[in-house]
Design a protein around this motif. Structure first.
Motif, PDB file in Angstrom:
ATOM      1  N   MET A 141      -8.449   2.459  -0.602  1.00  0.00           N
ATOM      2  CA  MET A 141      -7.323   2.809  -1.471  1.00  0.00           C
ATOM      3  C   MET A 141      -7.621   2.438  -2.915  1.00  0.00           C
ATOM      4  O   MET A 141      -7.363   3.225  -3.840  1.00  0.00           O
ATOM      5  CB  MET A 141      -6.042   2.118  -1.007  1.00  0.00           C
ATOM      6  CG  MET A 141      -4.879   2.326  -1.964  1.00  0.00           C
ATOM      7  SD  MET A 141      -3.287   1.750  -1.326  1.00  0.00           S
ATOM      8  CE  MET A 141      -2.797   3.177  -0.378  1.00  0.00           C
ATOM      9  N   SER A 162       0.511   3.966  -2.924  1.00  0.00           N
ATOM     10  CA  SER A 162       0.253   5.367  -2.611  1.00  0.00           C
ATOM     11  C   SER A 162       1.260   6.272  -3.302  1.00  0.00           C
ATOM     12  O   SER A 162       0.902   7.313  -3.876  1.00  0.00           O
ATOM     13  CB  SER A 162       0.299   5.573  -1.090  1.00  0.00           C
ATOM     14  OG  SER A 162       0.101   6.923  -0.761  1.00  0.00           O
ATOM     15  N   GLU A 195       0.819  -1.212   0.000  1.00  0.00           N
ATOM     16  CA  GLU A 195       0.000   0.000   0.000  1.00  0.00           C
ATOM     17  C   GLU A 195       0.857   1.268   0.000  1.00  0.00           C
ATOM     18  O   GLU A 195       0.460   2.292  -0.553  1.00  0.00           O
ATOM     19  CB  GLU A 195      -0.967   0.020   1.176  1.00  0.00           C
ATOM     20  CG  GLU A 195      -0.355  -0.194   2.536  1.00  0.00           C
ATOM     21  CD  GLU A 195      -0.355  -1.657   2.964  1.00  0.00           C
ATOM     22  OE1 GLU A 195      -0.409  -1.894   4.197  1.00  0.00           O
ATOM     23  OE2 GLU A 195      -0.295  -2.542   2.082  1.00  0.00           O
TER      24      GLU A 195
END
Length: 355
Positions: A193, A155, A151
């Motif tokens: 996300m 990002s 993640e």
């Protein structure tokens, strides 16, 4: 998102530190960083900057070099919000020097600072420098060091993609977003996300005129947020608005009206009726009602928008003049002059719903 309450609680924590601990403790510095986050969320950037500087002084005294660098990144972000770009660059460069020396040239923290520098140079029109920092960040995230969370990489890639898009390199931006999606799409607990990446894909497709693909991406994002129980957030409301715009481009006008109505309900609740995002949805809904032949409903909303803009911006503002022109056209269709009533927003929108 209850920032006023969060500020009160954080202030109490700082008072406890002052009463019961030695001055300038590391715990107090941590709470000052939290307070800075709260002030930043409330757009009180000067207060956020003050808290970060105080936290940085504590960490410098404690010899916490990496923590000082992390705070420098946060300070750079505040300077960006204040459009103090030279000071932002200075803060980012200080952090970059520390992270390179303590964590190595290929650490994700270094890539994060590269992203920040790419952003500030893009905003100041120095596109060659921006592209160079983007390339450096992409090199690190494409071959991450062992142990870097998926993640975190996703990002970072998402941030790089947004900068490439701002540089009008849409193909590269899309390719990087797909890389990010591949990393997290099957990861448990990452619905939000993935939804954010889908939403960014939708925006890119929309900007290049691929409205069918945009609608598909927005729909995927909406589904992900609903599945994660996040269907009442500001982000969800804005997402419904974007999905409505894509539907308009595909001539799915009734569907668009329903989506704008859903966005309006959420943003009224979460942001208030005078917020710019809410006003944007009102405007889109009015245009959609007009396209459906619901001229009276459209007029009611436009009259309310005009009233708000006049109160906030003044009657001479160009935005107010544009709204007046739109309203004049609708009133001509409806065969009446502009009315001035003291109806509340609830009454006005109830009329629009009943229409």
């Amino acid at each position: 998102m209850e920032f006023d309450e969060a500020e009160k609680l954080c202030q109490k924590s700082l008072e406890i530190h002052r009463e019961h601990k030695a001055p300038a403790s590391i715990e107090e510095a941590a709470d000052r960083r939290l307070m800075a986050l709260i002030y930043e969320a409330k757009e009180d950037y000067e207060s956020a900057l003050e808290e970060l500087v105080l936290a940085s002084m504590v960490m410098i005294a404690a010899g916490q070099e990496n923590e000082v660098a992390a705070i420098d990144v946060s300070i750079g972000n505040i300077y960006m919000s204040l459009c103090r770009f030279d000071e932002a660059i200075f803060s980012y460069q200080k952090a970059l020097t520390v992270f390179k020396s303590t964590r190595g040239d290929d650490h994700p923290a270094v890539a994060l600072v590269y992203n920040r520098l790419a952003d500030v140079y893009c905003k100041t029109g120095k596109l060659r420098e921006s592209r160079s920092y983007c390339d450096n960040a992409l090199r690190i995230f494409s071959k991450p060091v062992t142990g870097t969370a998926a993640e975190e990489i996703a990002s970072g890639l998402t941030e790089i993609s947004a900068i490439y898009e701002a540089l009008n390199e849409h193909g590269e931006a899309l390719k990087i977003l797909h890389m990010a999606m591949k990393l997290v799409k099957d990861t448990p607990g990452q619905h939000s996300m993935v939804a954010g990446i889908e939403a960014q894909l939708g925006l890119m497709f929309y900007k290049v005129g691929k409205y069918g693909e945009a609608r598909g991406s927005f729909e995927n994002a909406v589904a992900k947020l609903r599945a994660s129980g996040d269907a009442k957030s500001v982000f969800f409301g804005i997402l419904l608005n974007h999905l409505g715009l894509a539907s308009v481009q595909l001539y799915r006008i009734e569907e668009a009206a329903e989506l704008f109505e859903g966005a309006r309900e959420i943003l009224e609740q979460e942001c208030g009726s005078c917020h710019s995002d809410t006003l944007g949805v009102y405007s889109n809904l009015a245009a959609t009602y007009d396209a459906l032949g619901r001229v009276e409903d459209a007029t009611v909303i436009l009259e309310y928008i005009l009233k708000l803009r006049e109160e906030k911006l003044g009657t001479a503002n160009p935005e107010v003049a544009d709204e007046k022109k739109r309203l004049a056209v609708l009133l001509k269709e409806a065969g009446r002059a502009r009315i001035r009533k003291g109806n509340s927003l609830v009454n006005l929108l109830d009329q629009a719903r009943r229409g």
